[in-house]
Design an enzyme around this catalytic site. Sequence first.
Site, PDB file in Angstrom:
ATOM      1  CD  GLU A 166      62.324 -12.342  63.239  1.00 49.09           C
ATOM      2  OE1 GLU A 166      63.500 -12.898  63.345  1.00 49.09           O
ATOM      3  OE2 GLU A 166      61.950 -11.388  62.527  1.00 49.09           O
ATOM      4  CD  GLU A 364      62.735  -7.254  64.441  1.00 51.35           C
ATOM      5  OE1 GLU A 364      63.309  -7.729  63.523  1.00 51.35           O
ATOM      6  OE2 GLU A 364      62.539  -7.873  65.512  1.00 51.35           O
TER       7      GLU A 364
HETATM    8  C1  BG6 Z   1      64.956  -9.831  62.777  1.00 52.44           C
HETATM    9  C2  BG6 Z   1      65.520 -10.133  63.813  1.00 52.44           C
HETATM   10  O1  BG6 Z   1      65.008 -11.431  62.206  1.00 52.44           O
HETATM   11  O2  BG6 Z   1      65.855  -9.374  61.526  1.00 52.44           O
HETATM   12  C3  BG6 Z   1      66.711  -9.224  64.255  1.00 52.44           C
HETATM   13  O3  BG6 Z   1      64.583  -9.986  64.882  1.00 52.44           O
HETATM   14  C4  BG6 Z   1      67.722  -9.069  63.143  1.00 52.44           C
HETATM   15  O4  BG6 Z   1      67.316  -9.749  65.540  1.00 52.44           O
HETATM   16  C5  BG6 Z   1      66.794  -8.631  62.077  1.00 52.44           C
HETATM   17  O5  BG6 Z   1      68.784  -8.583  63.470  1.00 52.44           O
HETATM   18  C6  BG6 Z   1      67.826  -8.210  60.743  1.00 52.44           C
HETATM   19  O6  BG6 Z   1      68.369  -9.465  60.242  1.00 52.44           O
HETATM   20  P1  BG6 Z   1      69.937  -9.578  60.291  1.00 52.44           P
HETATM   21  O7  BG6 Z   1      70.026 -11.003  60.194  1.00 52.44           O
HETATM   22  O8  BG6 Z   1      70.317  -8.987  58.950  1.00 52.44           O
HETATM   23  O9  BG6 Z   1      70.492  -9.018  61.495  1.00 52.44           O
END
Ligand code: BG6
Length: 462
Positions: A166, A364
Amino acid sequence: MKYSFPDNFWWGSASSALQTEGESQGGGKGLTTWDHWFANEPNRFHQGVGPQDTSTFCQNWKADIQLLKQLNHNSFRTSISWARLIPDGVGEVNPQAVDFYNQVFDELLEQGITPFITLFHFDMPMAMQEIGGWENRDVVAAYSRYAQICFELFGDRVLHWFTFNEPIVPVEGGYLYDFHYPNVVDFRRAATVAYNTVLAHAQAVRAFRAGHFPGEIGIVLNLTPSYPRSQNPQDVKAAHYADLMFNRSFLDPVLRGEYPADLVALLKSYEQLPACQPDDSAVIAEGTIDLLGINYYQPRRVKCRDSAVNPKAPFMPEWFFDNYEMPGRKMNPYRGWEIYEPGIYDILVNLRENYGNPRCFISENGMGVENEQRFIENGQINDQYRIDFISEHLKWVHKGISEGSNCLGYHMWTFIDNWSWCNAYKNRYGFIQLDLATQKRTIKKSGEWFAATSLNNSFDKE
Ligand code: BG6
């Protein structure tokens, strides 16, 4: 109905070095921007919990890999910490880090789990930030050397590399919207950071190809399909601008080897273009990838602006659109993100129709929920909402594949509840519950569901 997936589909989950390893100031590791920022502004972090308090992968990696196996993962993505491997970013390699990553990769392979490895997941070595971070081309060169060292050290076993996770997030967080260090709000600097990140990516790809390392190299992008409020041409144009800034600013260089001409023209007309050097476009053209990781959490809904821009205000992406709160949208209230399952399909269709149907996978997708203890039944978190979330998204992935998308797998965020940047442990995402006091790991109901789905390469759902 039974939803079956292609043979050898990648089932797994994703995590990152900084969010899981712990030992953020041990093991010979150098500081990252997160250590520095936490030391200076602990109030920025939920309940004052910083990067030293993560899920202790450094101590528990062996047991954790056993848990991955129990969840029937055939693949798992995590990252190497640049600051652990090369504490000051440019100098000597830390032998303790080499031993650690060697053990982790060997154990994963021993357990039949293919490692997918990211080289940079938001964790800039502080020594590199001190000389300007991605604004400085010396940092681009240092990153490219770091990538080369990783390929040499681990490239005999790691066959799926990702240059960045990202990459737009540090741009947004650090240089536009103030949720990452160095907390700057300045579009032109943001554009420079984004541009130099693309250069760093392309140089790493070049090094990978020049070294004839086995396997493949790609990048992980968070793609947020931009939906206009209406088909009114002004709303459609607003969505186009948002798409250019937040998706195509990385998607086009890594898949087409060049920036969208209208993005360049737009930034030029507002004098926001980063400084370019003559052979940059040739380098960027060499950065096209073998495999795209798609992170999908939420769509972006936009409308045309309701008010005129204040020409004296800082230049921002929102000069070209307003965010639109669609009535009736389904929300994850804990994270404040809309849940829109067809978005994952729309991404696959866009890639198929407009980008030559690249090899890709969902790297993800996930749902952070607060206070999951309230769902404990007989000692286990019954997270049916997470099973619904995953299976509803997988239905759309399945549809994309049945129509010809080259989507090769699905990784969830995340494996064990981990430390989420400024939100620390507020929202839990894992298949496995982490007890912060004891570090005890307990598989949630979603973990069992995922293990069965991976084993059967299918699931049943109406
Ligand atoms: C993604 C990232 O943006 O989302 C992770 O690659 C991140 O590192 C995940 O933890 C969830 O977002 P957040 O901000 O709730 O942790």
